[in-house]
Design a protein around this motif. Structure first.
Motif, PDB file in Angstrom:
ATOM      1  N   ASP A   1       0.726  -1.214  -0.004  1.00 19.52           N
ATOM      2  CA  ASP A   1       0.066   0.179  -0.008  1.00 19.52           C
ATOM      3  C   ASP A   1       0.871   1.213   0.021  1.00 19.52           C
ATOM      4  N   LYS A   2       1.964   1.231   0.944  1.00 13.56           N
ATOM      5  CA  LYS A   2       2.940   2.350   0.910  1.00 13.56           C
ATOM      6  C   LYS A   2       3.762   2.752  -0.428  1.00 13.56           C
ATOM      7  N   VAL A   3       3.912   1.712  -1.259  1.00 11.02           N
ATOM      8  CA  VAL A   3       4.843   1.893  -2.332  1.00 11.02           C
ATOM      9  C   VAL A   3       4.032   2.035  -3.749  1.00 11.02           C
ATOM     10  N   LYS A   4       2.982   1.621  -3.761  1.00  7.48           N
ATOM     11  CA  LYS A   4       2.133   1.652  -4.950  1.00  7.48           C
ATOM     12  C   LYS A   4       2.146   2.398  -5.997  1.00  7.48           C
ATOM     13  N   ASP A   5       2.601   3.836  -5.479  1.00  3.99           N
ATOM     14  CA  ASP A   5       2.970   4.834  -6.316  1.00  3.99           C
ATOM     15  C   ASP A   5       4.392   5.405  -6.448  1.00  3.99           C
ATOM     16  N   ASP A   6       5.302   4.283  -6.078  1.00  6.48           N
ATOM     17  CA  ASP A   6       6.763   4.785  -6.079  1.00  6.48           C
ATOM     18  C   ASP A   6       7.145   3.783  -6.986  1.00  6.48           C
ATOM     19  N   PRO A   7       7.663   4.005  -8.225  1.00  4.34           N
ATOM     20  CA  PRO A   7       8.433   2.938  -9.216  1.00  4.34           C
ATOM     21  C   PRO A   7       9.584   2.548  -8.850  1.00  4.34           C
ATOM     22  N   SER A   8      10.327   3.366  -7.693  1.00  2.04           N
ATOM     23  CA  SER A   8      11.650   3.164  -7.374  1.00  2.04           C
ATOM     24  C   SER A   8      11.558   1.826  -6.459  1.00  2.04           C
ATOM     25  N   SER A   9      10.721   1.527  -5.897  1.00  2.00           N
ATOM     26  CA  SER A   9      10.493   0.614  -4.708  1.00  2.00           C
ATOM     27  C   SER A   9      10.657  -1.119  -5.465  1.00  2.00           C
ATOM     28  N   TYR A  10      11.118  -1.707  -4.883  1.00  3.26           N
ATOM     29  CA  TYR A  10      11.543  -3.157  -5.207  1.00  3.26           C
ATOM     30  C   TYR A  10       9.911  -4.019  -5.422  1.00  3.26           C
ATOM     31  N   TYR A  11       9.083  -3.110  -4.772  1.00  2.00           N
ATOM     32  CA  TYR A  11       7.518  -4.051  -4.755  1.00  2.00           C
ATOM     33  C   TYR A  11       6.588  -3.361  -5.541  1.00  2.00           C
ATOM     34  N   TYR A  12       7.299  -2.371  -6.174  1.00  2.00           N
ATOM     35  CA  TYR A  12       6.043  -1.510  -7.147  1.00  2.00           C
ATOM     36  C   TYR A  12       5.172  -2.592  -7.954  1.00  2.00           C
ATOM     37  N   GLU A  13       5.818  -3.094  -8.763  1.00  2.00           N
ATOM     38  CA  GLU A  13       5.064  -4.086  -9.539  1.00  2.00           C
ATOM     39  C   GLU A  13       3.929  -5.054  -8.591  1.00  2.00           C
ATOM     40  N   MET A  14       4.623  -5.580  -7.670  1.00  2.00           N
ATOM     41  CA  MET A  14       3.715  -6.492  -6.827  1.00  2.00           C
ATOM     42  C   MET A  14       2.591  -5.690  -6.291  1.00  2.00           C
ATOM     43  N   ALA A  15       2.869  -4.565  -6.198  1.00  2.00           N
ATOM     44  CA  ALA A  15       1.695  -3.705  -5.219  1.00  2.00           C
ATOM     45  C   ALA A  15       0.335  -3.677  -6.097  1.00  2.00           C
ATOM     46  N   HIS A  16       0.696  -3.754  -7.260  1.00  2.00           N
ATOM     47  CA  HIS A  16      -0.344  -3.746  -8.111  1.00  2.00           C
ATOM     48  C   HIS A  16      -1.115  -5.141  -8.485  1.00  2.00           C
ATOM     49  N   TRP A  17      -0.696  -6.034  -7.970  1.00  2.00           N
ATOM     50  CA  TRP A  17      -1.004  -7.311  -8.246  1.00  2.00           C
ATOM     51  C   TRP A  17      -2.746  -7.652  -7.537  1.00  2.00           C
ATOM     52  N   PRO A  18      -3.339  -8.398  -7.747  1.00  2.00           N
ATOM     53  CA  PRO A  18      -4.463  -8.691  -6.826  1.00  2.00           C
ATOM     54  C   PRO A  18      -4.188  -9.183  -5.714  1.00  2.00           C
ATOM     55  N   LYS A  19      -4.938  -8.936  -4.796  1.00  2.00           N
ATOM     56  CA  LYS A  19      -4.552  -9.063  -3.342  1.00  2.00           C
ATOM     57  C   LYS A  19      -4.598 -10.619  -3.157  1.00  2.00           C
ATOM     58  N   GLU A  20      -5.134 -11.619  -3.843  1.00  2.00           N
ATOM     59  CA  GLU A  20      -5.036 -13.036  -3.513  1.00  2.00           C
ATOM     60  C   GLU A  20      -3.566 -13.431  -4.163  1.00  2.00           C
ATOM     61  N   GLN A  21      -3.048 -12.623  -5.168  1.00  2.00           N
ATOM     62  CA  GLN A  21      -1.695 -13.109  -5.673  1.00  2.00           C
ATOM     63  C   GLN A  21      -0.676 -12.555  -4.554  1.00  2.00           C
ATOM     64  N   THR A  22      -1.135 -11.398  -4.096  1.00  2.00           N
ATOM     65  CA  THR A  22       0.081 -11.077  -3.028  1.00  2.00           C
ATOM     66  C   THR A  22       0.377 -11.888  -1.802  1.00  2.00           C
ATOM     67  N   ILE A  23      -1.007 -12.279  -1.337  1.00  2.00           N
ATOM     68  CA  ILE A  23      -1.027 -13.292  -0.250  1.00  2.00           C
ATOM     69  C   ILE A  23      -0.503 -14.556  -0.615  1.00  2.00           C
ATOM     70  N   GLU A  24      -0.409 -15.063  -1.783  1.00  2.00           N
ATOM     71  CA  GLU A  24       0.243 -16.178  -2.046  1.00  2.00           C
ATOM     72  C   GLU A  24       1.676 -16.182  -2.079  1.00  2.00           C
ATOM     73  N   PHE A  25       2.051 -14.784  -2.831  1.00  2.00           N
ATOM     74  CA  PHE A  25       3.444 -14.439  -2.534  1.00  2.00           C
ATOM     75  C   PHE A  25       4.110 -14.480  -1.261  1.00  2.00           C
ATOM     76  N   ALA A  26       3.250 -13.973  -0.439  1.00  2.00           N
ATOM     77  CA  ALA A  26       3.847 -13.735   1.104  1.00  2.00           C
ATOM     78  C   ALA A  26       3.764 -15.310   1.496  1.00  2.00           C
ATOM     79  N   ARG A  27       2.745 -15.997   1.241  1.00  2.00           N
ATOM     80  CA  ARG A  27       2.643 -17.323   1.855  1.00  2.00           C
ATOM     81  C   ARG A  27       4.145 -18.216   1.315  1.00  2.00           C
ATOM     82  N   ASN A  28       4.460 -17.852  -0.032  1.00  2.00           N
ATOM     83  CA  ASN A  28       5.679 -18.678  -0.612  1.00  2.00           C
ATOM     84  C   ASN A  28       6.984 -18.160   0.230  1.00  2.00           C
TER      85      ASN A  28
END
Length: 297
Positions: free
Chosen positions: A229-256
């Motif tokens: 949520d913090k980096v969704k508008d910050d293209p320099s962040s390592y997580y910028y692309e992930m921040a725009h994934w669907p919530k289910e995909q981000t949870i699966e990423f965290a689970r992995n």
């Protein structure tokens, strides 16, 4: 082997002997003000025994060997698993210690600043071991704390950014000489590869923050969501692309990440260090500290 005495929250708060600091309020935004009275002020009273004893011991030993009298900082080590709330505990503790000891400089450093940069981890093919003992520059961390103990500050140290997922390039933080230093991180109580000297050799008092695995996993997912949520508008962040994934995909990423990295790191390297701590703060759901373990010796 039983090496801790266990106290319920009610038993622990009943140990508090003084009302001198009951007026203290946190300057930080901490959502559990009742824990100041029930958990942290008794903890500081208990730590004060060590603070006063170590100071007297240092002076007596220096006098005996006719060494120059110097005030060595009191160094607190604080460890626990990823997302268990170590940074919150260290921030609260630092805030309170500054108010209890207004004449002393109290500082916190996070060992994440001593992670090897991502470029090093990739070159050595250990990027998937980030957070494990080998991903830290332990020699530099030990030298840093040694220099603090010998009052060589001000000292520079690297800055880690969770948003960049890396050491911040070309920037350093500066630590002025503290009277009390809190060193916080997952490697604080570890003794990898049986070195001649370990970080724990420089610590006067140690705390481990503990919780059940299933609770820490949920806090880890919540933490990732907060970063996204913090980096969704910050293209320099390592997580910028992930921040725009669907919530289910981000949870699966965290689970992995939790299953492949955090769980083996916690089980094999972090959790076993709990028995090396002077105090264990155990958390239940919602980060509620429900039990305090005090080492017997």
């Amino acid at each position: 082997m039983q090496i801790f005495d266990r106290y319920s929250r009610d038993e622990w708060k009943g140990l508090k002997k003084s009302s001198e600091h009951d007026h203290i309020r946190l300057s930080s935004d901490y959502g559990r003000p009742e824990e100041i009275q029930e958990i942290f002020l008794p903890l500081i009273e208990y730590m004060e025994i060590s603070i006063n004893h170590i100071k007297a011991l240092n002076y007596t030993q220096q006098e005996y060997v006719k060494a120059e009298k110097r005030v060595e900082p009191f160094v607190i080590g604080l460890s626990g698993g990823v997302s268990v709330g170590k940074s919150t505990v260290s921030t609260v503790l630092c805030d309170l210690l500054r108010q209890v000891y207004p004449e002393k400089r109290v500082e916190v450093i996070n060992t994440d600043g001593f992670l090897h940069p991502n470029a090093y981890l990739e070159a050595h093919q250990i990027m998937d071991r980030k957070g494990f003992p080998e991903s830290y520059d332990m020699d530099s961390l030990i030298r840093f704390v040694n220099d603090v103990r010998q009052a060589k500050a001000p000292l520079e140290y690297p800055i880690y950014s969770h948003e960049l997922y890396d050491i911040v390039p070309n920037q350093k933080a500066v630590l002025e000489q503290p009277n009390i230093l809190i060193v916080e991180g997952v490697v604080v109580l570890q003794t990898p590869d049986n070195p001649m000297i370990t970080l724990k050799d420089f610590l006067d008092f140690t705390i481990y923050v503990d919780a059940e695995f299933e609770n820490v996993f949920q806090w880890f997912v919540d933490r990732y969501q907060a970063i996204f949520d913090k980096v969704k508008d910050d293209p320099s962040s390592y997580y910028y692309e992930m921040a725009h994934w669907p919530k289910e995909q981000t949870i699966e990423f965290a689970r992995n990440i939790w299953a492949t990295i955090n769980t083996p790191n916690l089980e094999n390297y972090i959790a076993p260090t709990k028995n090396r701590a002077n105090i264990v703060l155990h958390k239940g759901k919602n980060h509620y500290i429900d039990e305090i373990l005090v080492r017997k010796f």
